[in-house]
Design a protein around this motif. Structure first.
Motif, mmCIF file in Angstrom:
data_model
loop_
_atom_site.group_PDB
_atom_site.id
_atom_site.type_symbol
_atom_site.label_atom_id
_atom_site.label_comp_id
_atom_site.label_asym_id
_atom_site.label_seq_id
_atom_site.Cartn_x
_atom_site.Cartn_y
_atom_site.Cartn_z
ATOM 1 N N UNK A 174 4.873 8.151 -3.738
ATOM 2 C CA UNK A 174 4.577 7.930 -4.993
ATOM 3 C C UNK A 174 3.317 7.187 -5.212
ATOM 4 N N UNK A 175 2.487 7.751 -6.256
ATOM 5 C CA UNK A 175 1.079 7.214 -6.431
ATOM 6 C C UNK A 175 1.383 5.944 -6.834
ATOM 7 N N UNK A 176 2.357 5.456 -7.623
ATOM 8 C CA UNK A 176 2.689 4.249 -7.969
ATOM 9 C C UNK A 176 2.897 3.193 -6.968
ATOM 10 N N UNK A 177 3.370 3.744 -6.047
ATOM 11 C CA UNK A 177 3.714 2.958 -4.801
ATOM 12 C C UNK A 177 2.372 2.379 -4.248
ATOM 13 N N UNK A 178 1.601 3.250 -4.224
ATOM 14 C CA UNK A 178 0.168 2.862 -3.714
ATOM 15 C C UNK A 178 -0.375 1.830 -4.784
ATOM 16 N N UNK A 179 -0.360 1.918 -5.965
ATOM 17 C CA UNK A 179 -0.811 0.785 -6.785
ATOM 18 C C UNK A 179 -0.179 -0.299 -6.764
ATOM 19 N N UNK A 180 1.330 -0.376 -6.259
ATOM 20 C CA UNK A 180 1.994 -1.413 -6.075
ATOM 21 C C UNK A 180 1.664 -2.239 -4.634
ATOM 22 N N UNK A 181 1.553 -1.382 -3.732
ATOM 23 C CA UNK A 181 0.925 -2.005 -2.291
ATOM 24 C C UNK A 181 -0.303 -2.711 -2.382
ATOM 25 N N UNK A 182 -1.128 -1.997 -3.206
ATOM 26 C CA UNK A 182 -2.515 -2.759 -3.685
ATOM 27 C C UNK A 182 -2.485 -3.950 -4.218
ATOM 28 N N UNK A 183 -1.625 -4.088 -5.017
ATOM 29 C CA UNK A 183 -1.371 -5.403 -5.849
ATOM 30 C C UNK A 183 -0.650 -6.551 -5.008
ATOM 31 N N UNK B 230 -8.676 5.057 -7.055
ATOM 32 C CA UNK B 230 -7.599 5.404 -5.966
ATOM 33 C C UNK B 230 -7.782 6.826 -5.621
ATOM 34 N N UNK B 231 -7.911 6.989 -4.098
ATOM 35 C CA UNK B 231 -8.035 8.305 -3.440
ATOM 36 C C UNK B 231 -6.635 8.874 -2.780
ATOM 37 N N UNK B 232 -6.539 10.074 -2.916
ATOM 38 C CA UNK B 232 -5.094 10.666 -2.353
ATOM 39 C C UNK B 232 -5.448 10.479 -0.893
ATOM 40 N N UNK B 233 -4.346 9.991 -0.063
ATOM 41 C CA UNK B 233 -4.557 9.779 1.264
ATOM 42 C C UNK B 233 -4.548 11.076 2.242
ATOM 43 N N UNK C 132 -5.469 -3.284 -15.270
ATOM 44 C CA UNK C 132 -5.355 -2.991 -13.663
ATOM 45 C C UNK C 132 -5.023 -1.746 -13.408
ATOM 46 N N UNK C 133 -4.229 -0.969 -14.274
ATOM 47 C CA UNK C 133 -3.821 0.376 -13.936
ATOM 48 C C UNK C 133 -5.012 1.122 -14.043
ATOM 49 N N UNK C 134 -6.064 1.030 -15.146
ATOM 50 C CA UNK C 134 -7.148 1.957 -15.313
ATOM 51 C C UNK C 134 -8.151 1.586 -13.804
ATOM 52 N N UNK D 57 -7.693 14.608 -0.306
ATOM 53 C CA UNK D 57 -9.402 14.523 -0.121
ATOM 54 C C UNK D 57 -9.460 14.700 -1.596
ATOM 55 N N UNK D 58 -8.831 14.023 -2.630
ATOM 56 C CA UNK D 58 -9.297 14.298 -4.201
ATOM 57 C C UNK D 58 -8.811 12.753 -4.764
ATOM 58 N N UNK D 59 -9.442 12.571 -5.569
ATOM 59 C CA UNK D 59 -8.669 11.212 -6.540
ATOM 60 C C UNK D 59 -7.550 11.311 -6.875
ATOM 61 N N UNK D 60 -6.850 10.272 -7.099
ATOM 62 C CA UNK D 60 -5.600 10.321 -7.717
ATOM 63 C C UNK D 60 -5.459 11.079 -9.270
ATOM 64 N N UNK D 61 -6.467 10.839 -9.840
ATOM 65 C CA UNK D 61 -6.523 11.311 -11.274
ATOM 66 C C UNK D 61 -6.960 12.922 -11.189
ATOM 67 N N UNK D 62 -7.205 13.539 -9.974
ATOM 68 C CA UNK D 62 -7.386 14.788 -9.763
ATOM 69 C C UNK D 62 -6.198 15.347 -9.151
#
Lengths: 304, 304
Positions: free
Chosen positions: B54-63, B136-139, B128-130, B142-147
């Motif tokens: 989940x992309x949100x898990x990446x956000x959480x791991x970073x925080x 954030x890049x998808x692992x 923080x989310x913004x 090869x594209x940003x999460x927002x794409x």
């Protein structure tokens, strides 16, 4: 363009017109983009009449009486006895006792009210509400409940929308008690109605009410639920009682322009004259410079 | 008029076009008035990519890693150690252990995640989310999460809106993790985003996050919250996992026409190929005649 025709000329009307003018002025310092023009309105005592008792209480009393009619064993118990005999003082007394530190009657009432919600689909509940509005008459104003809306407030909703505001109703009253009627009475659709609710259960494709309260949308809960529903801080908030203080403060504390307004019930001739339950809100209004709209002075017309 | 250009011609596209045609045909037997044309979309795995995590898990791991960087005493404790060293297997392992009946790691993780929300204004959280979405890049893609949004689904949102539908996002993911980006990614504004949340506190004019969960918007909670937010039963629902079953059933069980659709992840070349967590939903789809959209067969393009 909608005009505030039923508002008397004076400082309150000027304050509203000036505020809307500032936030909509494209190049002005107070410009707010349309999607951030969110306005929130309390319902009871703000958009429609709340005296001599909450309209929802009448709905509840009728349903308690219906339940007692179907189950005669209940007729000797409170609150069914009071509902059956039309003893509205018992209901008022339960509230008065509560404020005096005695919750015994209030607990009896709350349990009965919650039991009314046992396992009914949300569609069945909506049908009961609609049937009530179709015939319910205000006990003293000589008009149907559905005509107990304040005409200047309906006009204000239209005026704000004409300036690209989005208006929400944010009430301590029941969310699903308001929704069946808000579109026709206020032009506010169900998705913009925020109110109290019992919990709902999902089974077999349908949502059913439960006898467990989910939340009471009052006081500090109002800002929480405004954010939960909209993801935005309102720039305008209108209320009339102590339960609206935090909602008005939430709009007021935002970084940009805002308008927080209280409706003052001071017109015994055309509506009612009372400040009970609004004392603290009126003090806050004075301390923080919130606008106070006097029904007697600011509204040329009260009802349609 | 928006067209479904990135959908391959075939039965799925025909089903969508036919459904929209029927509900919008003014004099047809399946006509649905515009204000009742409500469509609900799950987010993770339905509107955007949910693998390898989940992309949100990446956000959480970073925080969690940020928190450990600011407080070195945390670095030897889980989940901070795993977050700091990038040991994503530890996070996956916590979930696996949970399904094996051992909640010890999940409890450690949940407590740390909740502590991240201790007393921050909702505006600070949004910032923080913004910031996360900005970089954030998808692992693996090869594209940003927002794409990482699915182009056919964005097109479907526009197509429905062009036919006077109102579209909501209804996700198990964090409501306030989605809102800062849904307008630019999907054209869905914050008031139409329904998701999970921690409780919020109101004080001094501001809303702050707490470390107490308020609700998890998954499974049977989805229909409850759809009603709570909209006061309507959707006529169209799209999901991809077992957590979407009740939402799809809710749309399906309505009295009028409906379209319930599952996205099937079967394209290892362009996205991912998995059914884990969707087995029951796929069985329900077959039993009830819900539409299944195959990424491999039905989407001519996956990402923009």
């Amino acid at each position: 363009m909608a005009e505030l025709a039923t508002w008397s000329d004076g400082s309150t009307k000027s304050t509203i017109v000036d505020f809307v003018g500032r936030v909509t002025a494209e190049d002005g310092p107070d410009h707010v983009p349309p999607d951030a023009r969110v306005a929130v309105f309390d319902n009871d005592g703000t958009l429609w009449c709340e005296k001599p008792m909450y309209i929802q209480l009448d709905f509840i009393v009728r349903r308690l009486a219906e339940k007692a009619a179907a189950d005669p064993a209940l007729r000797d118990q409170q609150p069914y006895q009071a509902a059956t005999t039309g003893d509205l003082n018992w209901f008022g007394g339960a509230i008065t006792k509560h404020y005096q530190g005695d919750d015994s009657d209030l607990k009896v009432l709350a349990a009965a009210v919650m039991s009314l919600h046992e396992s009914m689909t949300v569609e069945e509940h909506a049908a009961k509400v609609s049937a009530f509005y179709a015939e319910g008459q205000h006990p003293t104003l000589g008009r149907p409940y559905r005509a107990c809306t304040y005409q200047p407030m309906v006009e204000l909703l239209r005026y704000l929308e004409a300036h690209d505001f989005t208006c929400y109703i944010v009430s301590g009253g029941g969310r699903d008690f308001m929704r069946p009627i808000t579109t026709s009475m206020y032009g506010v659709p169900p998705e913009r109605v925020i109110g109290s609710s019992v919990g709902l259960d999902f089974a077999d494709g349908h949502l059913r009410t439960t006898s467990t309260p989910e939340f009471l949308n009052d006081g500090p809960v109002k800002p929480v639920r405004i954010w939960g529903r909209t993801g935005r801080r309102p720039i305008m908030a209108v209320g009339n009682s102590n339960g609206d203080i935090q909602m008005l403060e939430y709009a007021h504390a935002g970084p940009g322009p805002s308008l927080s307004m209280l409706v003052l019930h001071d017109d015994a001739d055309r509506e009612f004259d009372y400040v009970a339950g609004a004392e603290k809100a009126l003090n806050e209004a004075q301390a923080k410079g919130w606008t106070v709209a006097s029904i007697r002075s600011d509204w040329a017309t009260v009802f349609d």
